[in-house]
Design a protein around this motif. Structure first.
Motif, PDB file in Angstrom:
ATOM      1  N   ASN A   1      -7.028  18.312  -8.251  1.00  0.00           N
ATOM      2  CA  ASN A   1      -6.126  19.408  -7.966  1.00  0.00           C
ATOM      3  C   ASN A   1      -5.185  19.101  -9.004  1.00  0.00           C
ATOM      4  N   GLY A   2      -5.368  18.259 -10.145  1.00  0.00           N
ATOM      5  CA  GLY A   2      -4.549  17.957 -11.116  1.00  0.00           C
ATOM      6  C   GLY A   2      -3.514  17.193 -10.839  1.00  0.00           C
ATOM      7  N   TRP A   3      -3.209  16.174 -10.154  1.00  0.00           N
ATOM      8  CA  TRP A   3      -2.185  15.474 -10.075  1.00  0.00           C
ATOM      9  C   TRP A   3      -2.375  14.185 -10.174  1.00  0.00           C
ATOM     10  N   LEU A   4      -1.221  13.417 -10.843  1.00  0.00           N
ATOM     11  CA  LEU A   4      -1.161  11.936 -10.871  1.00  0.00           C
ATOM     12  C   LEU A   4      -0.008  11.250 -10.517  1.00  0.00           C
ATOM     13  N   TRP A   5       0.164  10.317  -9.608  1.00  0.00           N
ATOM     14  CA  TRP A   5       1.328   9.874  -9.065  1.00  0.00           C
ATOM     15  C   TRP A   5       1.610   8.447  -9.567  1.00  0.00           C
ATOM     16  N   VAL A   6       2.709   7.873 -10.106  1.00  0.00           N
ATOM     17  CA  VAL A   6       2.784   6.395 -10.413  1.00  0.00           C
ATOM     18  C   VAL A   6       3.835   5.735  -9.543  1.00  0.00           C
ATOM     19  N   ASN A   7       3.491   4.698  -8.841  1.00  0.00           N
ATOM     20  CA  ASN A   7       4.486   4.221  -7.938  1.00  0.00           C
ATOM     21  C   ASN A   7       5.519   3.341  -8.547  1.00  0.00           C
ATOM     22  N   HIS A   8       6.241   4.296  -9.229  1.00  0.00           N
ATOM     23  CA  HIS A   8       7.402   3.596 -10.225  1.00  0.00           C
ATOM     24  C   HIS A   8       8.312   4.714 -10.664  1.00  0.00           C
ATOM     25  N   ALA A   9       9.922   4.662 -10.415  1.00  0.00           N
ATOM     26  CA  ALA A   9      10.672   5.579 -10.840  1.00  0.00           C
ATOM     27  C   ALA A   9      10.967   5.555 -12.229  1.00  0.00           C
TER      28      ALA A   9
ATOM     29  N   SER B   1       5.392 -18.077 -15.817  1.00  0.00           N
ATOM     30  CA  SER B   1       4.904 -16.600 -15.901  1.00  0.00           C
ATOM     31  C   SER B   1       5.313 -15.862 -14.628  1.00  0.00           C
ATOM     32  N   GLN B   2       5.507 -14.597 -14.705  1.00  0.00           N
ATOM     33  CA  GLN B   2       5.618 -13.384 -13.937  1.00  0.00           C
ATOM     34  C   GLN B   2       4.652 -12.447 -13.793  1.00  0.00           C
ATOM     35  N   ARG B   3       4.080 -12.260 -12.426  1.00  0.00           N
ATOM     36  CA  ARG B   3       3.368 -11.059 -12.555  1.00  0.00           C
ATOM     37  C   ARG B   3       3.725  -9.994 -11.773  1.00  0.00           C
ATOM     38  N   LYS B   4       3.558  -8.598 -12.206  1.00  0.00           N
ATOM     39  CA  LYS B   4       3.786  -7.516 -11.482  1.00  0.00           C
ATOM     40  C   LYS B   4       2.898  -6.592 -11.533  1.00  0.00           C
ATOM     41  N   SER B   5       2.414  -5.967 -10.587  1.00  0.00           N
ATOM     42  CA  SER B   5       1.458  -4.641 -10.668  1.00  0.00           C
ATOM     43  C   SER B   5       1.989  -3.362 -10.604  1.00  0.00           C
ATOM     44  N   ILE B   6       1.551  -2.348 -11.014  1.00  0.00           N
ATOM     45  CA  ILE B   6       1.976  -0.801 -11.066  1.00  0.00           C
ATOM     46  C   ILE B   6       0.690  -0.069 -10.463  1.00  0.00           C
ATOM     47  N   GLU B   7       0.755   0.858  -9.511  1.00  0.00           N
ATOM     48  CA  GLU B   7      -0.187   1.431  -9.017  1.00  0.00           C
ATOM     49  C   GLU B   7      -0.164   2.989  -9.255  1.00  0.00           C
ATOM     50  N   ALA B   8      -1.019   3.750  -9.356  1.00  0.00           N
ATOM     51  CA  ALA B   8      -1.178   4.898  -9.829  1.00  0.00           C
ATOM     52  C   ALA B   8      -2.227   5.727  -8.712  1.00  0.00           C
ATOM     53  N   LEU B   9      -1.711   7.101  -8.198  1.00  0.00           N
ATOM     54  CA  LEU B   9      -2.700   7.681  -7.127  1.00  0.00           C
ATOM     55  C   LEU B   9      -3.171   8.818  -8.202  1.00  0.00           C
ATOM     56  N   MET B  10      -4.246   9.213  -7.791  1.00  0.00           N
ATOM     57  CA  MET B  10      -4.970  10.568  -8.710  1.00  0.00           C
ATOM     58  C   MET B  10      -5.488  11.493  -7.863  1.00  0.00           C
TER      59      MET B  10
ATOM     60  N   MET C   1       0.899  -1.113  -0.069  1.00  0.00           N
ATOM     61  CA  MET C   1       0.033   0.015   0.073  1.00  0.00           C
ATOM     62  C   MET C   1       0.855   1.050   0.002  1.00  0.00           C
ATOM     63  N   TRP C   2       1.870   1.221   1.018  1.00  0.00           N
ATOM     64  CA  TRP C   2       2.878   2.275   0.984  1.00  0.00           C
ATOM     65  C   TRP C   2       3.647   2.344  -0.400  1.00  0.00           C
ATOM     66  N   PHE C   3       3.494   3.612  -0.997  1.00  0.00           N
ATOM     67  CA  PHE C   3       4.194   3.840  -2.190  1.00  0.00           C
ATOM     68  C   PHE C   3       5.773   3.652  -1.934  1.00  0.00           C
ATOM     69  N   ARG C   4       6.588   3.377  -2.943  1.00  0.00           N
ATOM     70  CA  ARG C   4       8.080   3.360  -2.638  1.00  0.00           C
ATOM     71  C   ARG C   4       8.725   4.242  -3.603  1.00  0.00           C
ATOM     72  N   ASN C   5       7.910   4.692  -4.440  1.00  0.00           N
ATOM     73  CA  ASN C   5       8.556   5.640  -5.551  1.00  0.00           C
ATOM     74  C   ASN C   5       7.278   6.651  -6.120  1.00  0.00           C
ATOM     75  N   LEU C   6       7.663   7.900  -6.500  1.00  0.00           N
ATOM     76  CA  LEU C   6       6.621   8.926  -7.101  1.00  0.00           C
ATOM     77  C   LEU C   6       7.150   9.394  -8.418  1.00  0.00           C
ATOM     78  N   ARG C   7       6.532   8.920  -9.380  1.00  0.00           N
ATOM     79  CA  ARG C   7       6.941   9.560 -10.771  1.00  0.00           C
ATOM     80  C   ARG C   7       5.270  10.753 -10.941  1.00  0.00           C
ATOM     81  N   PRO C   8       5.572  11.936 -10.578  1.00  0.00           N
ATOM     82  CA  PRO C   8       4.473  12.958 -10.740  1.00  0.00           C
ATOM     83  C   PRO C   8       4.249  13.297 -12.054  1.00  0.00           C
ATOM     84  N   TYR C   9       2.856  13.569 -12.374  1.00  0.00           N
ATOM     85  CA  TYR C   9       2.348  13.985 -13.597  1.00  0.00           C
ATOM     86  C   TYR C   9       1.288  14.938 -13.426  1.00  0.00           C
ATOM     87  N   ARG C  10       1.128  15.937 -14.285  1.00  0.00           N
ATOM     88  CA  ARG C  10       0.220  17.124 -14.051  1.00  0.00           C
ATOM     89  C   ARG C  10      -1.046  16.706 -14.891  1.00  0.00           C
TER      90      ARG C  10
END
Length: 300
Positions: A133-141, A120-129, A1-10
């Motif tokens: 206020n016009g922000w989107l953060w992806v939990n990946h650097a 097979s290998q499964r990986k997931s990636i999360e995004a917080l919107m 749940m707790w993000f480890r990276n934040l790649r921010p987008y407007r």
């Protein structure tokens, strides 16, 4: 749940969707496991946890989505070995040389034959919107991995005008001044890691690890023209992180007191995750606001 990276987008313009409408759009692209000969599969899964059914989880003004990717692991060396065996069989049976075009065809055939037996290998990636206020953060650097998620969102929504934030003041130059003058914004403290680089082509690089950054050695590199590329920081005893010159946050770590704030919620995993998500989102939003302000605000 707790993000480890934040790649921010407007998000320059609001999506104009409710969570229900976004859920409906994402439900048209659900995750499905790879078929026997399918090399990879991508789709949306329960946002809050594997046991959740909602593809969009909302808490206050914040939305969470999660993209899952499954990929078949077929080592190139295994394919080459099998292709080599088949080429040897053809040459022995027919007494002729196998040329490049036929080798490529054999490689395709071997890949399709071996694919059903690949792991097979499964990986997931999360995004917080924070759509309001016009922000989107992806939990990946990683930019490519973040673009995978944005591409999947665009595929589901039709369009998504997301872009990296552009601040009035250069983060690289501003962070360099922080180290030279010791004038960090209120609430921010220096960590112990930094990457410096000469902006001139072919210039040198310096990586400082686990050291006091407020020292003559670092200032000497900066005075010679090098600029900060990445800087370890701590904020208000709540989070520690490494800030990149493009405002990507790496090695994000929330304070243990913050992480354990909802430990008393034990009866339901999803209830606990919901509370953690809201706390995390509020913290990320505050941190992003501070960082943007520290670099002079967003460019018009």
């Amino acid at each position: 749940m707790w993000f480890r990276n934040l790649r921010p987008y407007r998000l320059p313009s609001r999506l104009g969707l409710s969570t229900e409408a976004l859920e409906q759009r994402l439900s048209s692209k659900p995750f499905a496991p790879c078929r026997p000969t399918q090399p990879h599969s991508v789709g949306w899964v329960g946002a809050l946890a594997d046991s959740a059914t909602a593809l969009v989880h909302a808490a206050g003004p914040f939305w969470l989505v999660r993209l899952q990717r499954e990929e078949k692991l077929l080592p190139a060396a295994v394919v080459r070995e099998e292709v080599g065996d088949r080429i040897a069989q053809i040459q022995a049976a027919e007494g002729r040389k196998v040329f490049r075009k036929e080798k490529m065809t054999l490689t395709d055939e071997v890949t399709m034959d071996l694919m059903p037996r690949a792991f097979s290998q499964r990986k997931s990636i999360e995004a917080l919107m924070d759509e309001r206020n016009g922000w989107l953060w992806v939990n990946h650097a990683s930019a490519p991995r973040a673009e995978d998620l944005l591409g999947a969102l665009r595929d589901a929504l039709g369009s998504l005008p997301a872009e990296l934030p552009d601040t009035r003041h250069s983060p690289a130059q501003t962070m360099s001044q922080w180290l030279l003058q010791g004038n960090l914004p209120a609430g921010l403290q220096l960590g112990a890691d930094a990457d410096l680089a000469d902006p001139q082509e072919g210039g040198g690089e310096v990586r400082a690890r686990s050291m006091l950054l407020d020292c003559d050695e670092i200032r000497s590199h900066l005075e010679s023209g090098k600029l900060v590329q990445r800087l370890a920081l701590e904020w208000d005893e709540r989070v520690s992180f490494v800030l990149d010159k493009d405002l990507t946050i790496r090695r994000l770590k929330f304070d243990e007191q913050l992480v354990s704030a909802n430990d008393d919620i034990e009866e339901d995993e999803l209830v606990r995750r919901d509370a953690d998500f809201l706390l995390m989102s509020e913290t990320i939003s505050e941190l992003q606001t501070l960082l943007v302000k520290s670099f002079g605000g967003l460019s018009e």
